[in-house]
Design an enzyme around this catalytic site. Structure first.
Site, short mmCIF file in Angstrom:
data_model
loop_
_atom_site.label_atom_id
_atom_site.label_comp_id
_atom_site.label_asym_id
_atom_site.label_seq_id
_atom_site.Cartn_x
_atom_site.Cartn_y
_atom_site.Cartn_z
CD GLU A 21 -3.30 -0.49 2.27
OE1 GLU A 21 -4.34 -0.76 2.17
OE2 GLU A 21 -2.83 0.21 3.19
CB CYS A 22 0.61 4.17 0.14
SG CYS A 22 1.05 6.27 -0.13
N GLY A 23 3.44 3.49 0.24
CA GLY A 23 4.78 3.24 0.22
C GLY A 23 5.32 1.88 -0.12
CE1 TYR B 215 1.83 -0.07 -7.79
CE2 TYR B 215 1.62 2.15 -7.49
CZ TYR B 215 1.55 1.31 -8.11
OH TYR B 215 1.44 1.37 -9.46
CB THR C 236 -3.22 0.11 -5.04
OG1 THR C 236 -3.80 1.36 -5.31
CG2 THR C 236 -3.82 -0.24 -3.48
#
Length: 437
Positions: free
Chosen positions: A328-330, A332, A429
């Protein structure tokens, strides 16, 4: 006896709500009150400060992303082992997005739907009697949101306190005190908000200083009396995101930190075991786990160390050969081919997905996300709808060639397009999942 609760709200971000909340949490703890901090909205940093101040795990209550029944379930759960809940508002008290009644994301939704009173924190710097005009607006704006008391923050001289305080008292609303202007009470910040509690160089001393200031400046007895006993309607955890596995390897260090407390707690209660490991310490995900989760965080600040962590990268690639990996985010960003840091230097990442990200040319991406999963995976079957949040400054400079992870829209339903990537057992993502919709 039911726990009491009060929302700590303000006209805007930057009013000092977090400092006041942290200081009050510790001040009440000193008195032997079992107090828990809660954050409204998707902010994943402040719950860490709440936990540091009280020793009790923090919690987010997000009225846009969470169904009312899930909020009731989480609030009831949080109240079971607490005498007092201090609920810190995100942004301004009424700030949210258009949508269903009481599902705007604003703290006012919780005040209205759960009949929780509000302690209004007013930053009175640069004004005196005008502070009363602001308070008057809050008192009248929405009769279903009850302003139970006002606290002044960043007050100057005694004269300043008297002029602003007398004008507020004339409205008939209790004034519980004034916190004086003091740069030493300010928490350090960086690009995603406050520096996290776990990284603050002297967090315990700072919390003690905040508690001293609140005890000196505010009437704790009046604040406790202004809080109301909770009357929580029946709730349900039906919309909670299920554990992605039985034994979950979770990256945990300064680069990977943002996992919502309600997910961590639910996964454990559902029988999953959460096993931490540190990519920055060059640790691989334990081979006896059945899924690996890379949360959000600050890989852009540690890209060089991540690139040099050969054991981590080789172990992650080996893990992904037979078991699911999600970022997730970082997380990703770390799964992609490369990450370019603020200085413009490009670092090799895990290469399990084909995108490339950069922090060199920053662009803020912020907002609610409605996601429909393109294929089955760690967040659920294909077609599952997830509500979440996105907040990052890094951007994708090369989308790569992977299949998309989800089709997303903003909080008001406007289509954004496809998000993230998916390749065999690996997915990622930029949005943080909060609850099923």
């Amino acid at each position: 006896m039911s726990a009491r609760a009060i929302i700590i709200g303000a006209p805007r971000s930057g009013s000092g709500k977090t400092s006041v909340t942290i200081g009050l949490l510790r001040a009440f703890s000193r008195r032997g009150v079992k107090v828990r901090g809660i954050k409204t909205g998707p902010d994943y940093i402040d719950p860490g400060f709440h936990a540091a101040a009280t020793g009790l795990e923090g919690l987010n209550l997000e009225s846009w992303a969470m169904r009312p029944a899930l909020i009731a379930h989480l609030l009831d759960d949080a109240a079971k082992d607490a005498d007092l809940l201090l609920i810190e508002s995100a942004m301004g008290l009424f700030d949210g997005i258009p949508g269903e009644p009481n599902r705007s994301g604003a703290a006012a939704d919780l005040a209205r739907s759960m009949n929780i009173p509000v302690l209004l924190v007013l930053d009175v710097s640069g004004q005196s009697q005008t502070a009363a005009a602001l308070a008057c607006g809050f008192l009248r704006y929405d009769p279903a949101v009850r302003i139970a008391a006002v606290a002044m923050n960043r007050a100057g001289s005694e004269r300043h306190v008297r002029l602003a305080g007398d004008a507020i008292r004339a409205l008939g609303v209790p004034l519980v005190g004034a916190v004086r202007r003091d740069a030493g009470l300010t928490l350090p910040e960086r690009h995603l908000g406050l520096v996290q509690a776990s990284e603050h160089p002297a967090i315990e001393a700072h919390i003690e200083r905040l508690a001293d200031a609140m005890e000196r400046s505010l009437d704790l007895d009046a604040i406790h009396a202004a809080a109301a006993p909770l009357a929580i309607p029946p709730g349900s955890d039906e919309a909670m995101i299920s554990p992605p596995g039985q034994r979950i390897a979770i990256a945990e260090d300064a680069a990977f930190t943002f996992l919502y407390p309600h997910l961590r707690r639910h996964w454990r209660r559902a029988g999953a075991e959460l096993v931490g490991f540190s990519p920055l310490a060059d640790e691989a995900p334990p081979a006896d786990c059945d899924v690996c989760w890379l949360p959000g965080g600050y890989p852009e600040l540690h890209a060089g160390r991540l690139a040099a962590a050969e054991t981590f990268r080789a172990g992650l690639v080996r893990f992904a050969g037979t078991k699911a990996v999600h970022g997730e985010c970082g997380g990703y960003m770390a799964l992609g081919e490369s990450l370019t840091d603020a200085a413009g230097k490009t670092h090799r990442m895990a290469g399990l997905l084909s995108h490339r990200t950069s922090f060199a040319e920053r662009k803020m991406n912020l907002g609610y996300r409605q996601a429909r999963l393109v294929d089955s995976g760690v967040l659920g079957p294909a077609g599952t709808s997830i509500r979440g949040h996105e907040f990052h400054y890094a951007r994708v400079i090369d989308p790569g060639c992977d299949a998309p992870f989800a089709e997303i829209a903003d909080g008001e339903g406007r289509p954004i397009g496809f998000s993230g990537g998916r390749r065999r057992l690996v997915s990622g993502t930029f949005f943080h999942a909060i609850a099923r919709s």
